[in-house]
Design an enzyme around this catalytic site. Structure first.
Site, PDB file in Angstrom:
ATOM      1  CB  SER A 179      -1.072  -0.218   1.375  1.00 55.63           C
ATOM      2  OG  SER A 179      -2.042   0.738   0.888  1.00 55.63           O
ATOM      3  CG  ASP A 236      -5.495  -3.187  -4.146  1.00 52.47           C
ATOM      4  OD1 ASP A 236      -5.537  -2.408  -3.961  1.00 52.47           O
ATOM      5  OD2 ASP A 236      -4.416  -3.405  -3.866  1.00 52.47           O
ATOM      6  CG  HIS A 261      -5.554  -2.083  -0.655  1.00 58.68           C
ATOM      7  ND1 HIS A 261      -4.284  -2.422  -1.566  1.00 58.68           N
ATOM      8  CD2 HIS A 261      -4.957  -1.715   0.684  1.00 58.68           C
ATOM      9  CE1 HIS A 261      -3.451  -1.390  -1.222  1.00 58.68           C
ATOM     10  NE2 HIS A 261      -3.765  -1.484   0.418  1.00 58.68           N
TER      11      HIS A 261
END
Length: 507
Positions: free
Chosen positions: A329, A393, A486
């Site tokens: 991330s 994602d 994610h």
């Protein structure tokens, strides 16, 4: 042997000049959007939809994406307190349940007036939401532990990808947890946890840790950056901030990520000028453009400079060691930008020892200029870069790749579909998630992922049994497609169940 370049000398790189700043960024340099973004949003009510550019002395049109970014930043600032409180309550609840043997045992202790354990937040028993989401910690996974991660054999091996993802996952934890995992579970050597200063938010907003495979004669050194914490509004503000700054010879770079690495502060225009100047100087001097009193303040470590200094000492003391950089991330973005800046300043002491860069669910960090620079330098220096993207994602699709913003990914995409089959693509499918036509398919895929999660452990062992929190996340993903995708759970599943070697080039 990789070719080396003289510090600050690159093909087609212009001489040092006054950098160009996006008018949006230049405006923000004089008004903190986290605290006073309402002032900047006042022009939205005007028909011209413009703001004053201090660079050119004229009004500059704000496109709709910039307006949306500013609105989202303002909303996130307003809910920062409630988000933090909600996250703390949920996190503490999950930890109390876990350390007391589960929900029913904890309830029994309460009903029978027995004492319950409340783990301190800085202890090795206290896990983050991510840690409670995915409880895997061993380097042997699967049925009977046949997936042995261990020390990477090659940069493109499953063991390398899996160890990088495990490190990226544990970067969300506190120092005590990380030290315990690296030392006692992985039998490796924990070096240091970094809690780094972000001068723009006036807080310690960037975290990372460094470890080696052994204390002496190490063959592996790894940097893992922490990603976006689910209930940390400031992390999300960084993610939705689409402002950029043009570094001569590199391109337009995401300002929020530069600030997270401790390189500049948009409230201090001089920090941008100093950053540009320092990038042309000695690699042994600080790169940060922040004031000297901050650079010299040992209580406020700056991510890029402090980590680089320590890593260079580790590599010098361990001549056989190779460096890996990883993150999930926001941590993926910081990993990519960290490597970009190392290449830009041409720090050969790190470049020549860099084994691979692994990012998981990484947002875009710059424009086409940055992409061209990195594509060329990664190939020239023969540095493998694995940008891993799981299915739908959402995060790798931001900031948007649009003409009005020009954010681009570099390198090839190591893409995993919802069945964890890996293939190499130039760009991930649905690069922006802006098409209404794609919405039904996104919801259907989220449903498939939810159903599949109930059976994955039957096929591959208890290591793939998902927690209740992970299942709750997948249920939320039915409402917001791309959010559950994610999760680090998907990325660790992907590299564990994927091919023995990752490919980062087209067939």
């Amino acid at each position: 042997m990789r070719p080396s370049l003289e510090r600050g000398v690159f093909p087609n790189k212009p001489p040092l000049a006054v950098p160009r700043i996006n008018p949006y960024v230049f405006t923000l340099a004089h008004a903190n959007p986290i605290r006073s973004i309402a002032k900047l949003s006042l022009p939205f009510a005007k028909s011209s939809h413009s703001v004053q550019s201090h660079e050119e002395g004229k009004h500059v049109e704000l496109n709709w994406v910039t307006k949306l970014s500013m609105i989202l930043m303002h909303i996130l600032h307003l809910v920062e307190g409630p988000m933090k409180l909600m996250g703390n309550i949920l996190e503490m609840f999950l930890n109390i349940i876990r350390v007391n043997g589960g929900f029913f045992r904890t309830l029994f202790k309460l009903l029978t007036l027995q004492g319950i354990r409340v783990p301190p937040k800085d202890s090795r028993d206290y896990l983050s939401l991510i840690g409670n989401l995915d409880i895997r910690r061993r380097l042997k996974q699967g049925r009977g532990g046949e997936i042995d991660i261990g020390k990477p054999s090659t940069a493109d091996s499953k063991s390398a990808a899996s160890l990088c993802m495990m490190a990226a996952k544990f970067a969300y934890e506190n120092e005590a947890v990380i030290d315990h995992i690296v030392t006692d579970n992985w039998n490796m050597h924990f070096v240091r946890f970094y809690n780094c200063w972000n001068d723009y938010i006036s807080d310690y907003g960037t975290q990372a840790f460094v470890f080696m495979d052994k204390p002496k004669d190490a063959e592996l050194v790894m940097i893992a950056f922490r990603g976006t914490e689910p209930f940390n509004a400031r992390d999300w503000i960084t993610d939705v901030d689409f402002s950029f700054y043009q570094i001569p010879g590199l391109g337009n770079v995401h300002v929020g990520f530069l600030e997270a690495l401790g390189l500049c502060n948009r409230k201090d225009l001089n920090s941008f000028l100093q950053l540009t100047e320092h990038c042309q100087g000695s690699v042994d001097a600080p790169t940060s453009g922040l004031p000297n009193h901050l650079i010299d303040d040992v209580t406020k470590p700056l991510a890029f400079d402090d980590i680089s200094k320590d890593v260079k000492e580790l590599l010098k003391a361990n001549p056989k060691a190779k460096l890996y950089i990883t993150g999930h991330s926001l941590g993926g973005a910081l990993s990519a930008l960290y490597a970009t800046m190392i290449l830009y300043i041409n720090d050969t002491s790190i470049i020549q020892r860099l084994a691979a860069i692994y990012t998981f669910g990484q947002p875009r960090i710059g424009d086409q200029g940055v992409a061209d620079f990195m594509d060329k330098l990664l190939e020239q220096q023969q540095i493998p870069y694995y940008r891993v993207v799981y299915c739908n994602d959402l995060v790798p699709r931001v900031p948007p790749d649009l003409k009005i913003l020009e954010f681009k990914h570099f390198g090839y995409c190591c893409y995993y579909d919802n069945f964890y089959r890996q293939k190499t693509l130039r760009h991930q499918p649905n690069k922006n998630f802006l098409s209404v036509i794609d919405i039904p398919g996104l919801h259907f895929t989220a449903l498939l992922e939810l159903v599949q999660s109930f059976f994955l452990w039957i096929l591959h062992g208890l290591s793939f049994f998902e927690t209740y929190l992970s299942t709750a996340g997948r249920l939320a993903g039915l409402v917001v497609p791309g959010a559950a995708a994610h999760s680090p759970v998907n990325y660790l599943n992907g590299v564990l169940l994927g091919p023995e070697k990752l490919k980062n080039t087209l067939p």
